[in-house]
Design a protein around this motif. Structure first.
Motif, PDB file in Angstrom:
ATOM      1  N   ARG A   1      57.063  30.679  39.959  1.00  6.59           N
ATOM      2  CA  ARG A   1      56.878  29.439  39.207  1.00  6.59           C
ATOM      3  C   ARG A   1      56.343  28.378  40.163  1.00  6.59           C
ATOM      4  NH1 ARG A   1      62.057  28.540  36.923  1.00  6.59           N
ATOM      5  NH2 ARG A   1      62.634  27.499  38.821  1.00  6.59           N
ATOM      6  N   CYS A   2      55.169  27.890  39.879  1.00 11.38           N
ATOM      7  CA  CYS A   2      54.486  26.965  40.774  1.00 11.38           C
ATOM      8  C   CYS A   2      55.266  25.663  40.919  1.00 11.38           C
ATOM      9  CB  CYS A   2      53.104  26.680  40.207  1.00 11.38           C
ATOM     10  SG  CYS A   2      52.106  25.618  41.240  1.00 11.38           S
ATOM     11  N   VAL A   3      55.330  25.143  42.162  1.00 13.47           N
ATOM     12  CA  VAL A   3      56.074  23.903  42.375  1.00 13.47           C
ATOM     13  C   VAL A   3      55.274  22.681  41.922  1.00 13.47           C
ATOM     14  CG1 VAL A   3      57.439  24.817  44.293  1.00 13.47           C
ATOM     15  CG2 VAL A   3      55.289  23.643  44.777  1.00 13.47           C
ATOM     16  N   HIS A   4      53.999  22.866  41.574  1.00 12.15           N
ATOM     17  CA  HIS A   4      53.218  21.731  41.068  1.00 12.15           C
ATOM     18  C   HIS A   4      53.663  21.374  39.647  1.00 12.15           C
ATOM     19  CE1 HIS A   4      49.156  20.038  39.533  1.00 12.15           C
ATOM     20  NE2 HIS A   4      49.910  19.057  39.998  1.00 12.15           N
ATOM     21  N   LYS A   5      53.338  22.211  38.685  1.00 10.99           N
ATOM     22  CA  LYS A   5      53.706  21.890  37.307  1.00 10.99           C
ATOM     23  C   LYS A   5      54.381  23.040  36.578  1.00 10.99           C
ATOM     24  CE  LYS A   5      51.289  18.990  35.024  1.00 10.99           C
ATOM     25  NZ  LYS A   5      50.194  18.377  34.246  1.00 10.99           N
ATOM     26  N   GLY A   6      54.833  24.026  37.375  1.00 10.37           N
ATOM     27  CA  GLY A   6      55.686  25.053  36.789  1.00 10.37           C
ATOM     28  C   GLY A   6      54.986  26.240  36.178  1.00 10.37           C
TER      29      GLY A   6
ATOM     30  N   VAL B   1      47.775  32.612  44.472  1.00  9.40           N
ATOM     31  CA  VAL B   1      47.061  31.408  44.049  1.00  9.40           C
ATOM     32  C   VAL B   1      47.451  31.092  42.606  1.00  9.40           C
ATOM     33  CG1 VAL B   1      44.793  30.346  43.757  1.00  9.40           C
ATOM     34  CG2 VAL B   1      45.129  32.127  45.495  1.00  9.40           C
ATOM     35  N   CYS B   2      48.005  29.915  42.388  1.00  5.66           N
ATOM     36  CA  CYS B   2      48.356  29.520  41.027  1.00  5.66           C
ATOM     37  C   CYS B   2      47.066  29.345  40.213  1.00  5.66           C
ATOM     38  CB  CYS B   2      49.147  28.216  41.043  1.00  5.66           C
ATOM     39  SG  CYS B   2      49.547  27.653  39.372  1.00  5.66           S
ATOM     40  N   PRO B   3      47.024  29.934  39.009  1.00 12.04           N
ATOM     41  CA  PRO B   3      45.775  29.851  38.238  1.00 12.04           C
ATOM     42  C   PRO B   3      45.453  28.438  37.737  1.00 12.04           C
ATOM     43  CG  PRO B   3      47.526  30.905  36.939  1.00 12.04           C
ATOM     44  CD  PRO B   3      48.070  30.718  38.328  1.00 12.04           C
ATOM     45  N   TYR B   4      46.459  27.572  37.661  1.00 11.33           N
ATOM     46  CA  TYR B   4      46.264  26.273  36.998  1.00 11.33           C
ATOM     47  C   TYR B   4      45.421  25.327  37.867  1.00 11.33           C
ATOM     48  CZ  TYR B   4      47.848  22.788  33.472  1.00 11.33           C
ATOM     49  OH  TYR B   4      47.939  21.869  32.465  1.00 11.33           O
ATOM     50  N   HIS B   5      45.937  24.958  39.077  1.00  8.64           N
ATOM     51  CA  HIS B   5      45.171  24.059  39.948  1.00  8.64           C
ATOM     52  C   HIS B   5      44.987  24.646  41.338  1.00  8.64           C
ATOM     53  CE1 HIS B   5      47.696  21.752  37.087  1.00  8.64           C
ATOM     54  NE2 HIS B   5      46.578  21.089  36.843  1.00  8.64           N
ATOM     55  N   ASN B   6      45.212  25.969  41.420  1.00  6.76           N
ATOM     56  CA  ASN B   6      44.910  26.716  42.653  1.00  6.76           C
ATOM     57  C   ASN B   6      45.738  26.321  43.872  1.00  6.76           C
ATOM     58  OD1 ASN B   6      41.337  27.402  42.132  1.00  6.76           O
ATOM     59  ND2 ASN B   6      43.107  27.741  40.843  1.00  6.76           N
TER      60      ASN B   6
END
Ligand code: FES
Ligand SMILES: [Fe+2]
Length: 420
Positions: free
Chosen positions: A89-94, A112-117
Motif C-alpha cells: 500500500r503506497c505511502v503517498h495515497k494508499g 513502482v506505484c502505478p498511480y504517481h510512480n
C-alpha cells in the motif's frame, strides 16, 4: 500496528455465553464490527500468518502478492537470499503498488506505484518520488520532505521447512515457540524434502472465515459429510487415528491410518450416510497410495491459528491459506506440492490425487459448500448459539477423532485475543 476501526468496544458488541467454549454465539459469523476488531486484534495482532512457500521465490527479486486478513502484502526475496514482507500500500495515497500475483524485479529499487510512480526498494524504503524537485523549477515537494520518513510497513518474517510466515506484531512469540514442539515436529515430518510446486488455485467461499477454520479442525465431520471418504474407506472414525494439540491448544492435527479400518456397525446401520455395500471404484488407481510416512499415517490435517492448514490426504500434499473477504465471505488459497526427489510416477500420483482436494475435489467440494449452508441458515437467528460438546467440554489432545476438542481450542485462543 494497531488501528481499531470498530465503532464500539467489543464488550458492547459481543457477550460470550456463560458455558464458555462449548457454545459459540452465531453472531460472530456475520457481525461487521467484530470483523473489524478481528482485523486489528487477530490479523494485525500477536499471531503468525502463512504468506507462501520459499519455492515460489527461488531467486533474488522474485515476488508474490498475498494478504494477511484484509491487508495486501508483497513477499520478495532479497539479494542476500532472505525474505522481506511489506504492506502492499503506497505511502503517498494508499494505492496498491504491486498488482501482479507473482513476478520478478531485476533491480532492487523497483516496486513502482502505478498511480504517481513513487518507488520502493525490497525493504520498503521510499527511494524515489516522481517530480520530487518539480519540473522546470516549478512545483515539487517542499525542501523539508524527507523520503526516509515514509516507508512501507514491514512484517517480521520467519520460515520453517520452506513455509514463510509473517507477523505485524513485535509481541508475537518466535515462530517455533508460537507453534510449539508438537506442531513443529509434524511440519518437519510432513515436509521432509525440498518442495517442488505442483499447482495453485483459490476458491471464493460464501461464508465467514471462521466457519472454514472450524471445518478444518472438525475431525468429526469427514466420514459423515464426505461420502467419498466413508464409501471408499479412506477416512472413517473406525480406523486408528486421533487428535493432537499443542500445549496451549491454539493449533491442531487430526490423523488417520486408513488401512487399520476394522469396520464398524455404526457405518452399516443405515443411521449415517455411508454405503452398506462394499463399493469399489472402477479405476481404483485414484486412491492407490504409496506408504509415504513411517508413522503409517495416511491422511492428516494440521491447522495453525488463525488461518493456515497443511494437509496430507493419501499422497496429496498442500498448504491452504484463508484470506478474509468481509464478514460473510472468504477466499481459500491452495498450493499443491511434492518434493524435488519425487520420481515421475510419484509426481503423477500426487497430481492424480489432487482430484480429491480443492474446490472441485471429490472430497473437498463439500467443505466449500457447507460453510455457505451455515451462513444462510444463521441469518435469521443471530441470538442462537452453536453447541460444541463432542468429546467433552475441554481442550487438549485425544486418542480419537470423535471429538470437537480442536474447534474448542480455536475459540479458546480467539477469546483470549479479543478478551471476550
Ligand atoms: S498513490 Fe502511490 S504514488 Fe501516489
Ligand atoms: Fe471436510
Amino acid at each position: 500496528m494497531s488501528q481499531a476501526v470498530a465503532a464500539r468496544p467489543i464488550a458492547e458488541i459481543l457477550h460470550w455465553p456463560a458455558e464458555g467454549i462449548t457454545r459459540v454465539p452465531l453472531q460472530v459469523f456475520s457481525d461487521a464490527e467484530l470483523y473489524a476488531w478481528e482485523q486489528d486484534l487477530i490479523f494485525r495482532g500477536p499471531t503468525w500468518h502463512y504468506l507462501g512457500l520459499e519455492a515460489e521465490l527461488p531467486t533474488a527479486g522474485e515476488f508474490i502478492t498475498t494478504s494477511v486478513g484484509d491487508t495486501p502484502i508483497i513477499v520478495v526475496r532479497r539479494a542476500d537470499n532472505t525474505i522481506s514482507a511489506l504492506v502492499n500500500r503506497c505511502v503517498h495515497k494508499g494505492s496498491i503498488i504491486c498488482y501482479q500475483s507473482k513476478g520478478k524485479r531485476e533491480r532492487a529499487h523497483n516496486f513502482v506505484c502505478p498511480y504517481h510512480n513513487w518507488i520502493y526498494d525490497f525493504d520498503g524504503n521510499l527511494t524515489a518520488v516522481a517530480f520530487e524537485k518539480g519540473i522546470q523549477q516549478k512545483g515539487g515537494m517542499p525542501p523539508g520532505f524527507d523520503k526516509s520518513q515514509h516507508k512501507l510497513i514491514r512484517l517480521r518474517v520467519e520460515t520453517i521447512r520452506g513455509l514463510i510466515f509473517g507477523t505485524f506484531s513485535d509481541e508475537t512469540l518466535p515462530l517455533r515457540d508460537y507453534l510449539g514442539p508438537v506442531m513443529v515436529e509434524h511440519i518437519e515430518r510432513t515436509i521432509y524434502g525440498k518442495i517442488r510446486l505442483l499447482g495453485r488455485y483459490s476458491q471464493y467461499m460464501h461464508n465467514n472465515w471462521k466457519l472454514y477454520i472450524e471445518n478444518s479442525r472438525d475431525n468429526y465431520h469427514p466420514s459423515l459429510l464426505h461420502a467419498f471418504f466413508s464409501t471408499f474407506k479412506i477416512n472413517r472414525l473406525s480406523a486408528d487415528g486421533g487428535t493432537k494439540q499443542d500445549d496451549r491448544c491454539w493449533h491442531h492435527i487430526t490423523f488417520t491410518k486408513r488401512f487399520t479400518d476394522k469396520g464398524d456397525a455404526v457405518y452399516d446401520s443405515g443411521m449415517i450416510r455411508a454405503q452398506k455395500e462394499d463399493y469399489g471404484l472402477k479405476d481404483p488407481s485414484l486412491i492407490d497410495q504409496w506408504m509415504e510416512y513411517p508413522d503409517q499415517i495416511t491422511s492428516c490435517i494440521q491447522s495453525i491459528f488463525p488461518g493456515f492448514v497443511l494437509h496430507q490426504i493419501l499422497n496429496s500434499l498442500a498448504t491452504r491459506q484463508i484470506v478474509t473477504r468481509g464478514p460473510e465471505a472468504c477466499e481459500l488459497v491452495w498450493t499443491l506440492f511434492g518434493f524435488e526427489e519425487d520420481s515421475e510416477e510419484q509426481t503423477y500420483v500426487r497430481n492424480k490425487q489432487s482430484n480429491l482436494v480443492g474446490p472441485a475435489g471429490l472430497v473437498s467440494m463439500e467443505d466449500g459448500m457447507i460453510g455457505g449452508f451455515v451462513q444462510k441458515a444463521i441469518k435469521g437467528d443471530l441470538d442462537g448459539v452453536a453447541v460444541l460438546e463432542m468429546g467433552g467440554t475441554g481442550v487438549g489432545s485425544q486418542p480419537t477423532r470423535a471429538t470437537e476438542t480442536s474447534v474448542r481450542g480455536f475459540w479458546k485462543h480467539y477469546r483470549e485475543l479479543l478478551n471476550v
